[in-house]
Design a protein around this motif. Structure first.
Motif, PDB file in Angstrom:
ATOM      1  N   SER A 167      18.107 -41.953 -46.642  1.00  0.00           N
ATOM      2  CA  SER A 167      17.666 -40.578 -46.877  1.00  0.00           C
ATOM      3  C   SER A 167      18.404 -39.575 -46.001  1.00  0.00           C
ATOM      4  N   ASP A 168      19.273 -40.048 -45.102  1.00  0.00           N
ATOM      5  CA  ASP A 168      20.049 -39.088 -44.307  1.00  0.00           C
ATOM      6  C   ASP A 168      21.430 -38.803 -44.928  1.00  0.00           C
ATOM      7  N   ASN A 198      22.644 -40.135 -47.829  1.00  0.00           N
ATOM      8  CA  ASN A 198      22.625 -40.198 -49.296  1.00  0.00           C
ATOM      9  C   ASN A 198      23.934 -40.748 -49.859  1.00  0.00           C
ATOM     10  N   GLU A 244      25.943 -27.722 -42.898  1.00  0.00           N
ATOM     11  CA  GLU A 244      25.393 -26.397 -43.158  1.00  0.00           C
ATOM     12  C   GLU A 244      24.114 -26.509 -43.980  1.00  0.00           C
ATOM     13  N   ARG A 294      17.723 -19.602 -51.889  1.00  0.00           N
ATOM     14  CA  ARG A 294      17.522 -19.209 -53.279  1.00  0.00           C
ATOM     15  C   ARG A 294      16.982 -17.778 -53.333  1.00  0.00           C
ATOM     16  N   LYS A 322      29.377 -32.256 -49.274  1.00  0.00           N
ATOM     17  CA  LYS A 322      28.534 -33.360 -49.696  1.00  0.00           C
ATOM     18  C   LYS A 322      27.070 -33.152 -49.336  1.00  0.00           C
ATOM     19  N   ARG A 323      26.208 -33.473 -50.280  1.00  0.00           N
ATOM     20  CA  ARG A 323      24.775 -33.374 -50.078  1.00  0.00           C
ATOM     21  C   ARG A 323      24.322 -34.437 -49.075  1.00  0.00           C
ATOM     22  N   THR A 324      23.553 -34.022 -48.069  1.00  0.00           N
ATOM     23  CA  THR A 324      22.969 -34.992 -47.142  1.00  0.00           C
ATOM     24  C   THR A 324      21.503 -34.622 -46.922  1.00  0.00           C
ATOM     25  N   TYR A 325      20.786 -35.480 -46.226  1.00  0.00           N
ATOM     26  CA  TYR A 325      19.364 -35.253 -45.936  1.00  0.00           C
ATOM     27  C   TYR A 325      18.626 -34.802 -47.202  1.00  0.00           C
ATOM     28  N   SER A 326      18.938 -35.498 -48.293  1.00  0.00           N
ATOM     29  CA  SER A 326      18.252 -35.283 -49.570  1.00  0.00           C
ATOM     30  C   SER A 326      18.245 -33.814 -49.985  1.00  0.00           C
ATOM     31  N   GLY A 327      19.353 -33.124 -49.695  1.00  0.00           N
ATOM     32  CA  GLY A 327      19.487 -31.743 -50.139  1.00  0.00           C
ATOM     33  C   GLY A 327      19.061 -30.724 -49.089  1.00  0.00           C
ATOM     34  N   ASN A 328      18.564 -31.193 -47.939  1.00  0.00           N
ATOM     35  CA  ASN A 328      18.168 -30.270 -46.877  1.00  0.00           C
ATOM     36  C   ASN A 328      19.340 -29.830 -46.013  1.00  0.00           C
ATOM     37  N   ALA A 329      20.474 -30.485 -46.205  1.00  0.00           N
ATOM     38  CA  ALA A 329      21.677 -30.097 -45.476  1.00  0.00           C
ATOM     39  C   ALA A 329      22.884 -30.523 -46.297  1.00  0.00           C
ATOM     40  N   PHE A 330      23.999 -29.823 -46.094  1.00  0.00           N
ATOM     41  CA  PHE A 330      25.251 -30.214 -46.735  1.00  0.00           C
ATOM     42  C   PHE A 330      26.270 -30.445 -45.636  1.00  0.00           C
ATOM     43  N   GLN A 336      12.704 -37.583 -54.234  1.00  0.00           N
ATOM     44  CA  GLN A 336      13.564 -38.327 -53.331  1.00  0.00           C
ATOM     45  C   GLN A 336      13.686 -39.806 -53.684  1.00  0.00           C
ATOM     46  N   THR A 390       8.400 -31.618 -49.864  1.00  0.00           N
ATOM     47  CA  THR A 390       9.824 -31.829 -49.542  1.00  0.00           C
ATOM     48  C   THR A 390      10.420 -32.957 -50.371  1.00  0.00           C
ATOM     49  N   GLN A 391       9.664 -34.064 -50.504  1.00  0.00           N
ATOM     50  CA  GLN A 391      10.195 -35.231 -51.204  1.00  0.00           C
ATOM     51  C   GLN A 391      10.425 -34.936 -52.679  1.00  0.00           C
ATOM     52  N   ILE A 433      15.043 -32.285 -57.112  1.00  0.00           N
ATOM     53  CA  ILE A 433      15.244 -31.255 -58.132  1.00  0.00           C
ATOM     54  C   ILE A 433      15.919 -29.991 -57.609  1.00  0.00           C
ATOM     55  N   SER A 434      16.198 -29.948 -56.318  1.00  0.00           N
ATOM     56  CA  SER A 434      16.650 -28.681 -55.727  1.00  0.00           C
ATOM     57  C   SER A 434      18.021 -28.243 -56.223  1.00  0.00           C
ATOM     58  N   SER A 435      18.775 -29.151 -56.854  1.00  0.00           N
ATOM     59  CA  SER A 435      20.081 -28.735 -57.388  1.00  0.00           C
ATOM     60  C   SER A 435      19.974 -28.142 -58.792  1.00  0.00           C
TER      61      SER A 435
END
Lengths: 249, 322
Positions: free
Chosen positions: A121-122, A124, A219, A224, B133-141, B253, B272-273, B278-280
């Motif tokens: 989950s970190d 991905n 980042e 939104r 790249k998406r990381t932390y399930s969309g909470n960070a890139f 998630q 969050t999960q 779906i956040s994208s």
């Protein structure tokens, strides 16, 4: 039959991620660390298989690549029911590095089924399981939502587009597991927690492997636009907006 | 140097995902000043193969060996890496779907090629080769640098716009190889496939229900709205855990991660999960009784109110438009 469950140590999935060192790393202050959710389900399934003597599973070992800081996560896996653990003493720099270390552990200790969660989950990445299998030159099955043992052979259900496929593969193999593999993660009971203190954790020094990737900066996702509210008495307006403003229907 | 793209087929046909991959590969090739070679494994006729040319592939390598009709991760990775070496490919593009996740890591080890997985944008830089790249399930890139000579990128589905390249010429090369059956270790025992249903991962519009739907018996206005919109149906985790809806509808998630153009969340609070899955989405609509539910922070359009009253009105409004 020996099962190896690969576990990753990740921030609790509700953590608000903050960065440090000029956004080059994640700020670990105050983070609650847990077993990666898919790895927890994977461990649960391995233990379920061991519970039934007909399956002939003799042991469930967990392996982790990480520093001493991840010991509590390893102890948690032992408390849940793993028989023993192996920790490769290194910072997990990237998937290639981690997979190379775990493959080396498998070469030395010989396991029949190696289980990995479909992603951590970190990062991905969805990479470590497949990489381990290629390092070892053994089959892998991905997107596995069920794993059984029938007549000493693993029988796996994998997700395909719009359905499922049941496949049989000879051991040794890597099963890359996802949702469905176990219903709920198994929770450590008090007895398990007590026993975990004395279960063996073998420490292995890493082999020299060069990582292939590196995060240079993190980042936050772009914010939104604020939500536009539509009157509950007039939902038809939503359809109008979706059609004429967003142009998505 | 070329850009290689693996295009999976479904019963001999490509779908939008395949053309997204080729469009993306063309974008990378343009940055690098090179051309795109597509690899297809399985029985696909020339008319279908040529469609890849419309999105910028200048060469298609077609592997039609019947022994490769089942996805055997090891065998597929071996074929693709052989072609990558022959084509002198510097970048390999694969989908981040089930098959791609099975093949990409094996290719990585074979070719000692670093992977940027789940990318949704063109590389930020070619030197050093940097992807977003998406990381932390969309909470960070993350800006991820790939240091190896060959780079592998897995593209998130529905994340890259199709780009046609009119007038592009494209040749087809049949690639024959001998497959040693002893190396094919995946034996399919049974297949259960649903037909006629829009796949959640392919859908442009998704209508999704959460615990706010209150009971499995309340789903008919939601499914009616979905069918009127040509949408797939989805649900939150508690709903699939309760058995109200099938597990393959769970988005979030630990379920499916999707990026439709429009995601309508009905009675979903937006933990969050759930948002991780779906956040994208390009547009999110939230319908919920709780005005403080976190889903409204992710949404562009919101209605605070009871789904059971609102859904039938939405159904009527869509019918009126038709």
């Amino acid at each position: 039959m020996k099962i190896l469950v690969c576990i990753s140590n990740v921030p609790d999935t509700t953590t608000k991620i903050k960065f440090a060192e000029g956004n080059a790393s994640v700020d670990t202050a105050g983070i609650q660390w847990v077993i990666n959710p898919w790895d927890e389900l994977s461990l649960t399934r391995a233990l379920e298989l061991k519970d039934n003597p007909a399956n002939g599973v003799n042991s469930v070992t967990v392996v982790h690549v990480g520093t001493a800081a991840s010991e509590p996560t390893i102890r948690k896996a032992l408390a849940i029911g793993a028989d023993d653990a192996i920790r490769v003493n290194a910072d997990s720099s990237d998937a290639f590095f981690v997979a190379a270390q775990i493959a080396e552990v498998v070469r030395k200790e010989q396991f029949d089924i190696i289980m990995c969660g479909i992603e951590s989950s970190d990062y991905n990445g969805s990479l470590v399981g497949g990489m381990i299998s290629e390092f070892l030159g053994i089959p892998s099955v991905s997107a596995v939502s069920d794993l059984k043992i029938e007549n000493g052979q693993p029988l796996l259900t994998r997700e395909i587009d719009g359905g499922k496929e049941v496949v049989s593969v000879s051991v040794p193999l890597v099963a890359i597991v996802q949702k469905g593999i176990a219903k709920e993660p198994r929770i450590a009971a008090m007895r398990g927690i007590m026993m975990a203190r004395t279960k063996p954790v073998k420490l292995v020094e890493p082999m020299a492997v060069e990582s292939l990737t590196q995060v240079v900066v993190f980042e936050k996702p772009a914010p939104r636009a604020a939500c536009k509210y539509i009157d509950a008495e007039n939902p038809a307006q939503l359809i109008d907006l979706l059609q004429n403003e967003a142009k998505v229907i | 140097m070329s850009v290689l793209v693996y295009t999976e087929n479904w019963d001999g046909k490509f779908k939008k995902l395949s053309f997204e991959l080729v469009s993306y590969a063309s974008g990378v090739a343009k940055m690098a000043g090179t051309s795109v070679t597509a690899v297809s494994i399985g029985k696909v006729d020339d008319t279908e193969l040529k469609k890849l040319g419309n999105y910028g592939a200048s060469k298609i390598v077609a592997v039609t060996n019947e022994k490769l009709s089942t996805l055997d991760n090891q065998a597929y990775a071996s074929v693709i890496s052989e072609i990558a070496l022959k084509e002198n490919s510097g970048v390999i593009i694969i989908s981040n779907n089930n098959a791609g996740k099975a093949i990409a890591p094996r290719l990585s080890v074979r070719l000692k090629a670093g992977v940027g997985s789940g990318v949704s944008r063109l590389p930020l830089n070619l030197n050093p080769f940097t992807v977003y790249k998406r990381t932390y399930s969309g909470n960070a890139f993350a800006h991820l640098v790939i240091k190896s000579d060959i780079k592998i990128l897995t593209l998130a589905q529905n994340s890259f716009d199709l780009a046609e390249t009119p007038g592009n010429s494209c040749m087809i090369e049949n690639f024959s190889l001998t497959v040693d059956e002893a190396h094919l270790k995946t034996v399919v025992k049974d297949v259960q496939k649903q037909t006629g249903k829009i796949l959640l991962t392919d859908a442009d519009i998704v209508v999704s229900g959460g615990r706010g739907m209150k009971s499995p018996d309340n789903w008919s206005p939601l499914t009616e709205l979905a069918s009127l919109l040509g949408a797939a149906t989805a649900c939150s985790r508690p709903v699939s855990d309760e058995g109200w809806r099938p597990h393959d509808e769970h988005t979030g998630q630990t379920g499916k991660i999707i990026a439709p153009n429009l995601y309508i969340a009905v009675g979903i609070s937006g933990a969050t999960q759930h948002l991780a899955g779906i956040s994208s989405s390009k547009y999110i609509v939230a319908i919920n009784t709780d005005k403080d539910a976190p889903i409204f922070e992710a949404a562009q359009y919101g209605i605070v109110g009871d789904a059971m009253k609102i859904l039938p009105k939405l159904v009527e409004a869509v019918k009126a438009k038709k």
